[in-house]
Design a protein around this motif. Structure first.
Motif, short mmCIF file in Angstrom:
data_model
loop_
_atom_site.label_atom_id
_atom_site.label_comp_id
_atom_site.label_asym_id
_atom_site.label_seq_id
_atom_site.Cartn_x
_atom_site.Cartn_y
_atom_site.Cartn_z
N ARG A 25 79.84 69.90 41.04
CA ARG A 25 79.44 71.38 41.46
C ARG A 25 78.13 71.88 40.53
O ARG A 25 77.33 72.35 40.88
CB ARG A 25 80.57 72.08 41.41
CG ARG A 25 80.31 73.29 42.20
CD ARG A 25 81.68 74.21 42.41
NE ARG A 25 82.65 73.78 43.12
CZ ARG A 25 83.86 73.46 42.98
NH1 ARG A 25 84.35 73.27 41.55
NH2 ARG A 25 84.53 72.94 43.86
N ILE A 50 74.94 70.21 41.66
CA ILE A 50 74.51 70.69 42.72
C ILE A 50 73.98 72.37 42.57
O ILE A 50 73.03 72.63 43.37
CB ILE A 50 75.58 70.72 43.91
CG1 ILE A 50 76.16 69.63 44.51
CG2 ILE A 50 75.09 71.96 45.19
CD1 ILE A 50 77.33 69.48 45.16
N GLN A 51 74.23 72.95 41.68
CA GLN A 51 73.92 74.39 41.36
C GLN A 51 73.03 74.31 40.21
O GLN A 51 72.57 75.49 39.51
CB GLN A 51 75.09 75.12 40.90
CG GLN A 51 76.03 75.32 41.92
CD GLN A 51 77.58 75.90 41.81
OE1 GLN A 51 77.48 76.08 40.36
NE2 GLN A 51 78.27 76.17 42.61
N ARG A 87 66.82 70.04 43.08
CA ARG A 87 67.64 70.09 44.54
C ARG A 87 68.22 68.78 44.67
O ARG A 87 67.60 67.64 44.17
CB ARG A 87 66.78 70.42 45.53
CG ARG A 87 65.65 69.36 45.66
CD ARG A 87 64.48 69.71 46.77
NE ARG A 87 63.44 68.81 46.56
CZ ARG A 87 63.28 68.10 47.51
NH1 ARG A 87 64.29 67.58 48.14
NH2 ARG A 87 62.16 66.90 47.36
N THR A 136 77.25 68.71 51.55
CA THR A 136 75.89 68.58 50.42
C THR A 136 74.66 67.68 51.22
O THR A 136 73.60 68.16 51.39
CB THR A 136 76.07 68.18 49.02
OG1 THR A 136 76.97 68.98 48.54
CG2 THR A 136 74.65 68.30 48.35
N PRO A 151 71.48 73.87 54.21
CA PRO A 151 71.72 74.71 53.18
C PRO A 151 71.55 76.35 53.75
O PRO A 151 70.62 76.65 54.79
CB PRO A 151 70.84 74.65 51.89
CG PRO A 151 69.71 73.82 52.52
CD PRO A 151 70.39 72.88 53.92
N GLU A 183 69.77 81.52 51.12
CA GLU A 183 69.60 81.69 49.70
C GLU A 183 69.40 80.43 48.96
O GLU A 183 68.34 80.24 48.04
CB GLU A 183 70.63 82.32 49.17
CG GLU A 183 70.52 83.01 47.70
CD GLU A 183 71.60 83.86 47.16
OE1 GLU A 183 71.97 83.63 46.14
OE2 GLU A 183 72.08 84.66 47.91
N GLU A 184 70.05 79.58 49.45
CA GLU A 184 70.16 78.09 48.74
C GLU A 184 68.91 77.37 49.17
O GLU A 184 68.30 76.64 48.35
CB GLU A 184 71.36 77.35 49.08
CG GLU A 184 71.64 75.89 48.52
CD GLU A 184 71.45 75.86 47.39
OE1 GLU A 184 71.38 74.63 46.65
OE2 GLU A 184 71.72 76.59 46.32
N ALA A 185 68.44 77.47 50.25
CA ALA A 185 67.19 76.99 50.90
C ALA A 185 65.91 77.25 50.27
O ALA A 185 65.21 76.70 49.86
CB ALA A 185 67.22 76.95 52.45
N ARG A 211 66.09 78.66 47.16
CA ARG A 211 66.23 77.98 45.85
C ARG A 211 65.80 76.54 45.60
O ARG A 211 64.96 76.29 44.78
CB ARG A 211 67.68 78.09 45.14
CG ARG A 211 67.85 77.77 43.81
CD ARG A 211 69.35 77.67 43.33
NE ARG A 211 69.81 76.44 43.92
CZ ARG A 211 70.01 75.35 43.27
NH1 ARG A 211 69.04 74.98 42.34
NH2 ARG A 211 70.47 74.04 43.84
N GLN A 212 66.16 75.81 46.52
CA GLN A 212 65.70 74.57 46.67
C GLN A 212 64.33 74.51 46.87
O GLN A 212 63.61 73.39 46.21
CB GLN A 212 66.63 73.77 47.66
CG GLN A 212 67.98 73.50 47.37
CD GLN A 212 68.72 72.48 48.53
OE1 GLN A 212 67.95 71.98 49.09
NE2 GLN A 212 69.94 72.65 48.39
#
Length: 492
Positions: A243, A246-247, A252, A284, A289, A292-294, A296-297
C-alpha cells in the motif's frame, strides 16, 4: 507492524507474566529459591531476538543476571540497521529494550566479537547458559555470471548503507542510471524500492544518514523493476508495504494485467491475509484509477513495476565490461499451486536494461564458532525449540534459530519460547548448579587480548551525541558511522 498490533503483543506478553492472585499456586518465577546461586546467563546479539530473550529471562527469574554481547559498538541490531528510516514507529521497540538494558541484572557488552575475541567454549565455561541470538548477517548470493560487476549490490548492504551500518558506510552506489532492478519480492525489496523513489525532501526528517541522503538527492533513477521468480500469489511482501508503494508520492505503478488472468477465482480459497494482498494487487493491475488517483499518476515522474515469472540468469556488462548494463532473465512458469508452487524455466529469456542491480533474495546466518553445530544448507543452528542439539546449556533464538523470516513480533514470540525452555532446564537441574564467574572471567580474558567492551552507559553517550547532531537538521538523530570516531568520543 502497526502500533495497535504492538500494543496487543506487549499486553499479551504482560498478561502471561503478571503475578498470580493471592492464594493461588506459586508462579514459576516464585519457585526459584532465594538461596540458590544466581544464574549467570550470556546472550550473544543485541537485536530483537537477544533483547526479547533477555527480557523473558529477567522477568521469569528474580535473581538471574544476563550479559548481552554485541560485535557492534551500538545495540539494537536490525531495529537500528534494518528497519527503514521512514518507518520510525517500528523503532519504538527500542524504548522497551532500553528499559531492559538499564536493569541492574542486565549488562550490555558491545565491541566484542564472539568467535574472534572470545570463543563460545569460553563463554560456556563462564556462564550457566549461553543463548546465541546473533541473527542473519550475510546475504544469499545469486550465483550467476556477472554478479561481481560494479553496480551489483546485495539489498542487505544497500539497506546497511542508508541506515548507517559501519561496515557499509563506504558502499557508494552509483545512482546516475535511469533504471534499477531489484531481484526478490519481499518487504526488504519494497523498502529498497521505496527509498530509491521517495522524493528526498520526504526523507530529510528521518534518521537516514546524511551521506546517503546526499547521494539520493543526486539520483537519476526514474524506474525500478521488482522481479520475482513466481507469480502474484507467491509474493513475500505484506499488504502494508504494498500500500505504501502504491501511494508513494510522485510515482505510478506498472503491473501487467496478463499476469493476473484467472486469479479472481483462485483467491477465494486462500487465507485472509493472502487474499487481501492479492486483491489489492489485482485492483491495481486491472482497475482504472479514480479521477483523483489518475491525476496524481499523470503528474508522476517516476515509475515502479512488479515483474513476475522471471528468474535472474546473467548480469550483462557494459561494452567496456566495467559495470552492469542489464540483466538476462529466464521466463518461468509455475508448477504446483499456492505457496508451494515452484518456478520452472520455459526456455525463453529476456534482457532488461538497467544500471543498478540489487539482490534481495534473502538473508542468511553464518557459523559463529567451530564448536557450535551449524546447518549450512538451512543457514541455522540445529535445535529443538531453541535447545542446540547435542550441546547442553547452549540455546539459540531468532533468525539463527529458525531462518530469516517473520517480523519483529514473530521474533518476540520465538525468543520468549527459547527463554521458557532455558527456564525449564534450570528448574529441572539440567544446567550447572555451582557458581559461575560470568563477566568477571570474560573481562579478564578480553583485557588480556586488548579488547575493551562498550557499556550501555557508553552507548547512551553516543546516543546523546547522535541526537544532538540531528537536532540542527530537524532529524531525530544523525548516526555515527565510524567506529574509531565513536571510540574517540568515549575517550578511548
Amino acid at each position: 507492524m502497526a502500533p495497535r498490533c504492538w500494543r496487543w503483543w506487549h499486553w499479551s506478553a504482560w498478561r502471561r507474566t503478571r503475578p498470580p492472585p493471592a492464594g493461588s499456586t506459586p508462579s514459576f518465577r516464585q519457585q526459584f529459591s532465594t538461596q540458590e546461586q544466581p544464574p549467570q546467563i550470556c546472550v550473544v546479539g543485541s537485536g530483537p531476538a537477544g533483547f526479547y530473550t533477555a527480557q523473558h529471562l529477567l522477568k521469569h527469574h528474580p535473581r538471574a543476571h544476563v550479559d548481552i554481547y554485541e560485535k557492534q559498538l551500538v545495540p539494537f541490531g536490525l531495529v537500528r540497521f534494518g528497519v527503514a528510516p521512514d518507518h520510525p514507529e517500528v523503532k519504538n521497540v527500542i524504548n522497551t529494550f532500553t528499559q531492559t538494558a538499564r536493569l541492574d541484572r542486565c549488562a550490555f557488552r558491545g565491541n566484542v566479537v564472539v568467535g574472534r575475541d572470545v570463543a563460545v567454549s569460553e563463554l560456556r565455561a563462564a556462564y550457566h547458559a549461553v543463548v546465541l541470538s546473533y541473527g542473519a548477517e550475510d546475504h544469499q548470493a545469486l550465483e550467476i555470471p556477472g554478479e561481481e560487476l560494479p553496480g551489483v549490490f546485495s539489498a542487505r548492504a544497500f539497506v546497511g548503507w542508508y541506515n548507517g551500518l559501519p561496515e557499509n558506510r563506504e558502499l557508494a552506489p552509483d545512482l546516475s542510471c535511469d533504471t534499477a532492478v531489484i531481484l526478490g519480492q519481499g518487504n526488504v525489496a519494497l523498502d529498497v524500492a521505496r527509498i530509491l523513489l521517495t522524493p528526498p525532501e520526504h526523507l530529510e526528517k528521518t534518521d537516514i544518514t546524511e551521506a546517503a541522503l546526499g547521494v539520493l538527492r543526486q539520483s537519476r533513477v526514474k524506474t525500478v523493476w521488482i522481479v520475482g521468480r513466481r507469480g502474484p500469489m507467491q509474493v513475500a511482501f505484506t499488504i502494508k508495504e504494498l500500500r505504501e508503494m502504491i501511494q508513494l508520492p510522485g510515482t505510478r505503478p506498472i503491473l501487467d494485467p496478463a499476469d493476473f488472468l484467472g486469479l479472481q477465482d483462485r483467491i477465494k480459497e486462500v487465507p485472509r491475509q493472502r487474499k487481501r494482498l492479492t486483491e489489492l494487487l489485482l485492483r491495481t493491475a486491472t482497475e482504472k484509477p479514480g479521477v483523483e488517483e489518475a491525476a496524481r499518476q499523470a503528474l508522476a515522474s517516476r515509475t515502479w513495476g512488479l515483474r513476475f515469472f522471471r528468474s535472474p540468469q546473467r548480469v550483462l556488462p557494459s561494452p567496456d565490461g566495467r559495470r552492469v548494463a542489464g540483466i538476462r532473465l529466464a521466463v518461468t512458469r509455475l508448477e504446483g499451486v499456492g505457496e508451494a508452487a515452484r518456478a520452472a524455466p520455459t526456455g525463453d529469456t529476456e534482457d532488461l536494461p538497467c544500471g543498478l542491480v540489487l539482490s534481495s533474495v534473502g538473508y542468511k546466518s553464518r557459523p559463529i564458532d567451530p564448536s557450535v553445530p551449524f546447518d549450512p544448507k538451512l543457514g541455522v543452528i540445529p535445535n529443538m525449540e531453541g535447545r542446540v542439539i547435542d550441546v547442553p546449556g547452549l540455546y539459540c533464538s531468532g533468525w539463527v534459530k529458525r531462518g530469516p523470516k517473520g517480523v519483529i513480533a514473530t521474533t518476540m514470540t520465538d525468543s520468549f519460547l527459547t527463554g521458557q525452555m532455558l527456564m525449564q532446564d534450570l528448574k529441572a537441574g539440567l544446567l550447572p548448579s555451582g557458581p559461575r564467574p560470568g563477566f568477571a572471567a570474560i573481562e579478564a580474558l578480553l583485557s588480556s587480548r586488548g579488547v575493551r567492551p562498550v557499556s550501555f552507559s557508553d552507548w547512551e553517550k553516543l546516543d546523546a551525541e547522535e541526537v544532538s547532531r540531528g537536532k540542527g537538521a530537524g532529524k531525530p538523530r544523525e548516526k555515527l558511522l565510524d567506529p574509531q570516531e565513536m571510540l574517540r568520543l568515549l575517550g578511548r
